[in-house]
Design a protein around this motif. Structure first.
Motif: not given
Ligand code: ASP
Ligand code: MG
Length: 415
Positions: A355-369, A385-397
């Motif tokens: 989560i971060g408001v900086g995502m609005r104006s920066h590229t490459g945030v998803a790539k780093s994730m 995704t939304s404007e200020i967050k990226i969520s991923v669903l993964i194996d709970a382990a």
């Protein structure tokens, strides 16, 4: 000032709360205090109503009586704190929801505050009295007690602050809002400031410090909010590398240090439902999600994509674990009308979000994730995704591993 359940867990702690309240008063401020029930109390009260069949199948749900029972915990702590203050020579009195009044709607168990008339409260405070308010409760227009949903004392406090036109300090058992859960990542750092929007995402994505609704309210009414520890004596000096300033939740513009990502949140309360071989024509999603909505199932992530076979699609969506079985049954019940091939459920999943408001104006945030997750061999099942967050669903382990990897990838341990 708002004190949560662990802060008023016993008389010893209530006395410390009284000292903190008195220190504010001695600093020349008028004080309204909102208290939760002693920790564990509300769970115990809820369990009693379960035993009494509050919403037993086949009976009319006694939601209004549920509220009478579960609201009582806050009344106890409000009375005890007012008493303790008086014994210290501080004029104080307790206020329940109906006495103020805090008018709420009649959605018992999850009511929303409609309005607060601060006249009586303000007059008592002007007269030099500390107002000790039972959190979590309001009164409906026809005079019934209504509770504001679990964690609702935060919302009571912010609403009272908005009505009185002051700021709101939320005292709790942690000393602020962290970049992630310190139980998972010991390098998690306390944030000096976080924006309302980021806090809102953090709260709704699983960080448990504040009720989501309270942040919405603070944002809407511009209530300055601060999260800080109640386990500190007034005037106590902070240890090395510590401060007692808590975390300020405020407007984005008031935050000087610019970060791209402010926090990593996670939730294990997730289940994924996959539908295969859906006919690819208008009305399909509307039928499926219409049926889920009618049954009050809250859907979170939704992804649909074309299948290899002509004219069919696949779809995946997530719901809370508790709703998974019911969601599958509902989906099956519309299978004859919709005509899909198969449905599967997987509740061994977790959602991890940055989560971060900086995502609005920066590229490459998803790539780093995605790079950080790939380098740890974590497979991503669903992305949203939304404007200020990226969520991923993964194996709970892999939850802990993913949280730590992302925390490091965005440099959150070096804030
Ligand atoms: N006592 C209520 C609960 O446990 C409300 C609160 O503490 O915020 O949910
Ligand atoms: Mg709480």
């Amino acid at each position: 000032m708002k004190f949560g359940g662990t802060s008023v867990a016993d008389l010893e702690r209530i006395r410390r709360v009284a000292r903190l309240v008195n220190a504010e008063r001695e600093a020349g401020r008028q004080v309204a205090v909102v208290v939760s029930a002693m920790s564990g109390k509300t769970n115990e009260l809820v369990a009693w109503t379960d035993g009494a069949g509050a919403a037993a199948p086949g009976l009319t749900p006694s939601d209004d009586e549920y509220d009478v029972v579960v609201a009582s915990g806050e009344q106890v702590t409000a009375g005890l704190l007012a008493m303790t203050l008086r014994n210290m020579g501080v004029p104080a009195r307790s206020w329940t929801g109906w006495q103020i009044p805090i008018i709420a709607d009649d959605a018992h168990g999850r009511a929303r505050i409609d309005e607060i008339d601060p006249t009586k409260l303000g007059a008592a405070m002007d007269g030099g009295e500390v107002a000790v308010i039972a959190g979590f409760q309001g009164v409906t227009r026809d005079g019934r007690i209504a509770t504001l949903g679990r964690g609702g004392s935060d919302t009571s406090a912010v609403a009272i602050a908005a009505a009185l036109g002051c700021g709101c300090d939320i005292y709790t058992d942690v000393d602020g809002v962290y970049t992630t859960d310190p139980r998972i990542e010991s390098k998690a750092r306390k944030l000096a400031r976080i924006s309302y929007e980021e806090m809102l995402e953090m709260a709704s994505l699983g960080a448990k410090v504040l009720q989501t609704r309270s942040v919405e309210l603070a944002m809407a009414y511009n209530v300055p909010l601060r999260v800080l520890s109640s386990f500190v004596e007034p005037g106590e000096a902070p240890g090395p590398g510590e401060d007692h300033l808590g975390t300020i939740v405020c407007d984005e513009e008031e935050i000087v240090e610019k970060r791209i990502v402010s926090g990593v949140a996670y939730s294990r309360d997730e289940a994924k439902i996959s539908l295969f071989g859906l006919p690819d024509h208008p009305g399909v999603s509307s039928t499926i999600f219409g049926a889920l909505a009618d049954a009050n199932v809250n859907v979170d992530m939704i992804v649909q994509s074309k299948a290899r076979t002509a004219d069919t699609a696949n779809m995946e969506f997530t719901v809370g674990k508790r709703d998974a079985q019911r969601a599958v049954e509902i989906v099956r019940s519309v299978q004859p009308t919709v005509g899909f091939e198969d449905v599967q459920v997987n509740d061994d999943v977790a959602k991890v979000s940055v989560i971060g408001v900086g995502m609005r104006s920066h590229t490459g945030v998803a790539k780093s994730m995605f790079e950080a997750l790939a380098s740890k061999g974590v497979n991503i099942q669903v992305i949203s995704t939304s404007e200020i967050k990226i969520s991923v669903l993964i194996d709970a382990a892999y939850t802990e591993l993913a949280v730590r990897a992302l925390h490091a990838a965005y440099g959150l341990d070096q804030l």
